[in-house]
Design a protein around this motif. Structure first.
Motif, short mmCIF file in Angstrom:
data_model
loop_
_atom_site.label_atom_id
_atom_site.label_comp_id
_atom_site.label_asym_id
_atom_site.label_seq_id
_atom_site.Cartn_x
_atom_site.Cartn_y
_atom_site.Cartn_z
N VAL A 1 11.70 13.16 13.83
CA VAL A 1 12.76 13.87 13.40
C VAL A 1 13.32 12.81 12.22
CG1 VAL A 1 14.97 14.49 13.77
CG2 VAL A 1 13.30 15.31 15.31
N VAL A 2 13.48 11.66 12.55
CA VAL A 2 14.01 10.71 11.60
C VAL A 2 13.03 10.58 10.27
CG1 VAL A 2 14.52 8.15 11.26
CG2 VAL A 2 15.45 9.09 13.28
N HIS A 3 11.76 10.60 10.55
CA HIS A 3 10.85 10.34 9.59
C HIS A 3 10.91 11.82 8.60
CE1 HIS A 3 6.97 9.71 7.32
NE2 HIS A 3 6.76 10.91 7.70
N HIS A 4 10.92 12.98 9.25
CA HIS A 4 11.24 14.01 8.48
C HIS A 4 12.58 14.38 7.69
CE1 HIS A 4 7.37 14.95 10.08
NE2 HIS A 4 7.06 15.87 9.27
N LEU A 5 13.64 13.63 8.23
CA LEU A 5 14.85 13.90 7.61
C LEU A 5 14.79 12.90 6.55
CD1 LEU A 5 17.24 13.64 10.60
CD2 LEU A 5 17.04 15.51 9.01
N ARG A 6 14.02 11.66 6.51
CA ARG A 6 14.02 10.82 5.41
C ARG A 6 13.07 11.57 4.13
NH1 ARG A 6 13.13 5.47 8.90
NH2 ARG A 6 15.18 4.82 9.00
N LEU A 7 12.01 12.27 4.63
CA LEU A 7 11.36 13.00 3.63
C LEU A 7 12.18 13.85 2.85
CD1 LEU A 7 7.92 13.44 5.32
CD2 LEU A 7 8.50 11.90 3.40
N LEU A 8 12.90 14.73 3.66
CA LEU A 8 13.67 15.72 3.15
C LEU A 8 14.85 15.09 2.30
CD1 LEU A 8 14.26 18.28 5.89
CD2 LEU A 8 13.50 18.92 3.78
N LEU A 9 15.44 13.98 2.72
CA LEU A 9 16.29 13.18 1.75
C LEU A 9 15.84 12.72 0.47
CD1 LEU A 9 18.63 11.83 4.51
CD2 LEU A 9 19.41 13.58 2.57
N ALA A 10 14.55 12.56 0.41
CA ALA A 10 13.83 12.01 -0.79
C ALA A 10 13.30 13.20 -1.60
CB ALA A 10 12.70 10.99 -0.43
N HIS A 11 13.31 14.38 -1.10
CA HIS A 11 12.83 15.48 -1.98
C HIS A 11 13.77 15.82 -2.93
CE1 HIS A 11 11.02 19.36 -2.52
NE2 HIS A 11 10.03 19.17 -1.55
N PRO A 12 12.66 15.98 -4.24
CA PRO A 12 13.54 16.47 -5.46
C PRO A 12 14.48 17.78 -5.42
CG PRO A 12 10.80 16.28 -5.79
CD PRO A 12 11.23 16.16 -4.22
N ASP A 13 14.04 18.77 -4.46
CA ASP A 13 15.07 19.70 -4.44
C ASP A 13 16.28 19.58 -3.68
OD1 ASP A 13 12.68 21.44 -5.28
OD2 ASP A 13 12.46 22.40 -3.38
N LEU A 14 16.53 18.43 -3.02
CA LEU A 14 17.74 18.10 -2.61
C LEU A 14 18.58 17.26 -3.38
CD1 LEU A 14 16.79 17.43 1.27
CD2 LEU A 14 18.44 19.21 0.30
N SER B 1 24.34 16.05 2.37
CA SER B 1 25.31 15.44 3.52
C SER B 1 24.94 15.90 4.61
CB SER B 1 26.70 16.15 3.14
OG SER B 1 27.71 15.72 4.01
N ALA B 2 24.51 17.09 5.03
CA ALA B 2 24.18 17.45 6.29
C ALA B 2 23.21 16.87 6.89
CB ALA B 2 23.83 19.06 6.51
N TYR B 3 22.00 16.82 6.11
CA TYR B 3 20.88 15.96 6.43
C TYR B 3 21.00 14.23 6.78
CZ TYR B 3 17.80 19.95 5.85
OH TYR B 3 17.25 21.20 5.82
N GLU B 4 22.10 14.01 5.64
CA GLU B 4 22.59 12.39 6.10
C GLU B 4 23.32 12.15 7.16
OE1 GLU B 4 24.69 11.81 2.38
OE2 GLU B 4 23.01 11.37 1.15
N THR B 5 24.03 13.31 7.75
CA THR B 5 24.75 13.14 8.80
C THR B 5 23.55 13.35 10.30
OG1 THR B 5 26.71 14.11 7.83
CG2 THR B 5 26.39 14.29 10.63
#
Length: 91
Positions: free
Chosen positions: A47-60, A68-72
């Motif tokens: 879960v942590v790994h995929h949250l980090r991938l999402l936060l690095a995603h250009p769409d975000l 903010s939701a994914y950082e929390t």
């Protein structure tokens, strides 16, 4: 040993772009659901790994509410992953 469903990082997989955001989110929801049914350190780290991938995603990059939701969630899941039998995560 439990297999963990993960998507490769774009550079490591030789991709010219990151995985689609919707696929990352689908895998994230799957991992969170699995962890709810049977908690494990591997799932929490996934879960942590995929949250980090999402936060690095250009769409975000231009969606402050989603970021903010994914950082929390990331902060909460890092604590949860570290709480499993004293495991530590590398940042």
């Amino acid at each position: 040993m439990q297999a963990m469903l993960t998507l490769p990082e774009a550079a490591a997989a030789g991709l010219d772009r990151p995985p689609r955001r919707d696929l990352l989110e689908a895998v994230l929801l799957y991992l969170m659901t699995r962890h709810t049914l049977q908690p494990s350190p591997g799932l929490a780290r996934g879960v942590v790994h995929h949250l980090r991938l999402l936060l690095a995603h250009p769409d975000l990059q231009h969606t402050p509410v989603d970021r903010s939701a994914y950082e929390t969630l990331l902060r909460d899941w890092i604590l949860l992953a570290c709480d499993h039998r004293g495991n530590q995560l590398s940042h």
